[in-house]
Design a protein around this motif. Structure first.
Motif, mmCIF file in Angstrom:
data_model
loop_
_atom_site.group_PDB
_atom_site.id
_atom_site.type_symbol
_atom_site.label_atom_id
_atom_site.label_comp_id
_atom_site.label_asym_id
_atom_site.label_seq_id
_atom_site.Cartn_x
_atom_site.Cartn_y
_atom_site.Cartn_z
ATOM 1 N N GLU A 77 -40.481 73.006 54.269
ATOM 2 C CA GLU A 77 -39.284 73.845 54.368
ATOM 3 C C GLU A 77 -38.383 73.383 55.504
ATOM 4 O OE1 GLU A 77 -38.310 75.918 52.353
ATOM 5 O OE2 GLU A 77 -40.100 76.385 51.200
ATOM 6 N N ASN A 80 -36.431 70.553 54.237
ATOM 7 C CA ASN A 80 -35.505 71.005 53.194
ATOM 8 C C ASN A 80 -34.280 71.688 53.790
ATOM 9 O OD1 ASN A 80 -37.286 70.085 51.350
ATOM 10 N ND2 ASN A 80 -37.980 72.088 50.631
ATOM 11 N N LEU A 141 -40.015 66.495 46.615
ATOM 12 C CA LEU A 141 -39.659 67.882 46.912
ATOM 13 C C LEU A 141 -38.586 67.956 47.996
ATOM 14 C CD1 LEU A 141 -43.269 69.359 46.933
ATOM 15 C CD2 LEU A 141 -41.604 69.494 45.114
ATOM 16 N N HIS A 145 -32.899 67.614 48.586
ATOM 17 C CA HIS A 145 -32.122 68.454 49.492
ATOM 18 C C HIS A 145 -31.184 67.631 50.368
ATOM 19 C CE1 HIS A 145 -34.198 72.208 48.566
ATOM 20 N NE2 HIS A 145 -35.259 71.446 48.393
ATOM 21 N N THR A 202 -32.045 78.060 50.870
ATOM 22 C CA THR A 202 -32.844 76.848 50.694
ATOM 23 C C THR A 202 -34.308 77.165 50.942
ATOM 24 O OG1 THR A 202 -31.016 75.478 51.468
ATOM 25 C CG2 THR A 202 -33.185 74.471 51.442
ATOM 26 N N TRP A 205 -35.694 79.607 48.064
ATOM 27 C CA TRP A 205 -35.786 78.978 46.741
ATOM 28 C C TRP A 205 -36.816 77.872 46.703
ATOM 29 C CZ3 TRP A 205 -29.916 78.604 45.225
ATOM 30 C CH2 TRP A 205 -29.496 79.874 44.875
ATOM 31 N N SER A 206 -36.867 77.050 47.741
ATOM 32 C CA SER A 206 -37.835 75.956 47.641
ATOM 33 C C SER A 206 -39.255 76.470 47.876
ATOM 34 C CB SER A 206 -37.490 74.775 48.551
ATOM 35 O OG SER A 206 -37.152 75.180 49.828
ATOM 36 N N ASP A 209 -40.104 77.269 44.435
ATOM 37 C CA ASP A 209 -39.849 76.257 43.415
ATOM 38 C C ASP A 209 -41.172 75.707 42.893
ATOM 39 O OD1 ASP A 209 -38.829 74.422 41.726
ATOM 40 O OD2 ASP A 209 -38.139 73.039 43.266
#
Lengths: 276, 314
Positions: A77, A80, A141, A145, A202, A205-206, A209
């Motif tokens: 994260e 991201n 992943l 981004h 971000t 959502w990730s 995901d």
């Protein structure tokens, strides 16, 4: 006085409705401390809280604890969010403040990509990452981004920049600022609120995901929290108490962020129609 | 970044903005958007074209793709019963979820728009499910709640209704996924709420002076003024609902008896369980065409019901 009764009626209706909406979550909190037989009861509080659901659930297997999965997820994260902020601010500035050839066409294309179902790109993307040996790594992943990520975010920041008076750019230009200088010294400090919104969404959502995580991560040591939960549920004899306890923990990061930054949420959604 | 600095103009000349884009500006602009452009070419344009090509091949991933013409499409449309089933399931899902979500959103947004005390608390409460709803965690919760021993059956017992395994029964499994998705109407509701706040109060006042009833006001002011927001939500909801995956994967695994075999899950199984990449690509292109047609219909139909303030009905 005439308006009082309907008003009270509305209040009661909304209270009841909100309560029903949130009841599964309240129940979930209680159920994470319940024994299996108690779980079929709609009541919230267990007769005796089983804290072992948390301690044993956390100790996922002999080799891995949930600390590992949370760490994996949070590190991912971190990248991201950084990628989302850098990319969306740069690209949005380009679209909102610089004039270049095919600008409008490209912006229209960007908007259209928001509607593209991700399934249509997923197979070749997988093959691409496979060719470069990135399967079972975080690259598939994180990388998106940094290169475009979600077109929604670019759109959101573009809208935000358009609301900033151009006089500021002109003044900076007169003072001899370059285009990059205008981006870095004038616009970037002013779009912080929009970038906070980008960071929050971000992250959330990730975190959720799941599709990409299932595809690209296969070794347990690299698992995200969501994948670990999935493994839990695949067991023949599901340990529901532990599973519900760990699931509940898995939504804690998003929930904390939500309550810390509620204002950004509501504004972000209202101005662009972002989905939570 | 040295190239971008070249785009700066000498002081004083910036007042007269040139009509034509200059070379320096072109360079600066493209440098700024280059992250997106790179991603767009690499992760969208190339994959979309590539998947079109692959849809005409047999490609098991471990060997090279071999050209088989339209055989994939032929098999999908003529002999693949799962395809028909998953289309049926997905369309049912979309046709129920989208109107339900929009209706709930509109009704609740209108209730909340009445300067109600504690409005922000209710808004938070109703938004919260859409914050967490897409996670694996909530799918896990749903699987427990609607199971044979789930608490939903406990609640029903109070009303004298015999409980059942909602997830393990083919007639009700899809229903549990529908409730999960509808539960997350909060984000749409917030957008409606923002739209409602944009409607000038004078309109309602003027209508009141003319003696319009509440129902009349709803149909003549609220609905037309809200129609752009409604349209926006409708388009995006449909596209998103077609791609529903996590819940079908975690809660039901497409079962029982394929009753929740959502299209995205079907595609996932073909591509990443059976490694039939060519076949899956054909499925992906069919999905793209379906979504594109529905979106086009939406845009065409919008001329007749979406109202834009500036130019009247377009």
């Amino acid at each position: 006085m005439r308006n009082l009764y309907p008003r009270i009626g509305n209040q009661l209706l909304m209270m009841l409705f909100s309560f029903i909406m949130l009841y599964p979550v309240f129940w979930w909190i209680g159920a994470s401390l319940k024994t299996i037989p108690e779980m079929s009861l709609p009541t919230i509080w267990p007769s005796e809280p089983i804290w072992a659901n948390y301690t044993e659930g956390w100790q996922f297997s002999e080799k891995y604890t949930f600390a590992q999965f949370f760490k994996n997820n949070l590190v991912m994260e971190f990248f991201n969010v950084i990628g989302g902020i850098i990319c969306s601010s740069l690209v949005a500035f380009g679209f909102a403040r610089v004039k270049f050839k095919f600008q409008n066409v490209l912006f229209a294309v960007l908007l259209v990509t928001m509607m593209l179902p991700l399934q249509v790109t997923i197979v070749p993307q997988y093959i691409l990452y496979n060719t470069f040996g990135f399967i079972d790594s975080y690259v598939p992943l994180i990388l998106p981004h940094f290169i475009g990520g979600n077109a929604f975010f670019i759109f959101l920041v573009v809208q935000f920049i358009r609301g900033i008076p151009r006089d500021l750019d002109e003044a900076a230009k007169i003072d001899g600022a370059s285009v990059f200088g205008i981006y870095y010294r004038v616009i970037l400090p002013l779009i912080k609120p929009a970038l906070v919104t980008v960071a929050i969404f971000t992250f959330i959502w990730s975190w959720d995901d799941f599709f990409a995580q299932v595809l690209y991560l296969s070794s347990v040591e690299k698992f995200t929290v969501g994948l670990a939960l999935r493994m839990f549920i695949d067991q023949f004899d599901i340990q529901w108490g532990q599973l519900l306890a760990m699931s509940l923990l898995s939504i804690v990061p998003s929930t904390i962020i939500f309550f810390l930054a509620q204002k950004h949420f509501v504004e972000g959604i209202a101005t662009t129609g972002l989905k939570g | 970044m040295a190239d971008i600095t070249a785009a700066s103009k000498p002081p004083g000349r910036g007042f007269f903005r040139r009509k034509k884009t200059s070379d320096e500006n072109n360079l600066a602009g493209y440098l700024f958007i280059s992250p997106w452009l790179l991603g767009f070419l690499l992760l969208t344009v190339w994959p979309v074209t590539q998947s079109f090509y692959l849809s005409f091949t047999d490609y098991p991933l471990i060997a090279d793709p071999t050209w088989i013409g339209g055989a994939n499409y032929d098999r999908i449309f003529t002999s693949d019963k799962t395809f028909i089933q998953s289309l049926k399931v997905t369309f049912t899902f979309v046709l129920i979820v989208v109107p339900l979500k929009l209706a709930f959103s509109l009704i609740v947004a209108m209730l909340l728009n009445r300067q109600m005390k504690g409005m922000s608390i209710y808004r938070t409460a109703i938004y919260f499910p859409s914050l967490i709803g897409a996670s694996v965690a909530v799918s896990v919760l749903w699987r427990n709640m609607f199971g044979v021993d789930g608490y939903i059956n406990g609640v029903l017992q109070w009303f004298g209704i015999q409980g059942m395994g909602w997830i393990s029964h083919p007639d009700t499994a899809l229903g549990t996924l529908i409730t999960l998705d509808t539960w997350q109407f909060g984000s749409t509701m917030v957008i409606f709420l923002a739209g409602l706040k944009q409607i000038p109060n004078e309109m309602y006042e003027a209508a009141s002076v003319d003696g319009a009833s509440k129902i009349r006001k709803f149909f003549s002011i609220t609905l037309p003024m809200l129609s752009p927001v409604m349209f926006f939500n409708l388009v995006l909801e449909i596209i998103q609902s077609f791609q529903m995956f996590t819940a079908a994967f975690v809660i039901t695994q497409g079962g029982p008896v394929d009753s929740t075999y959502m299209y995205a899950y079907f595609l996932y199984e073909k591509a990443f369980r059976h490694f039939q990449m060519g076949y899956a690509s054909a499925l992906a292109w069919i999905l793209l065409v379906i979504v594109a047609i529905l979106t086009a219909i939406n845009f065409l139909a919008s001329r007749y019901w979406v109202f834009y303030e500036s130019g009247g009905k377009k």
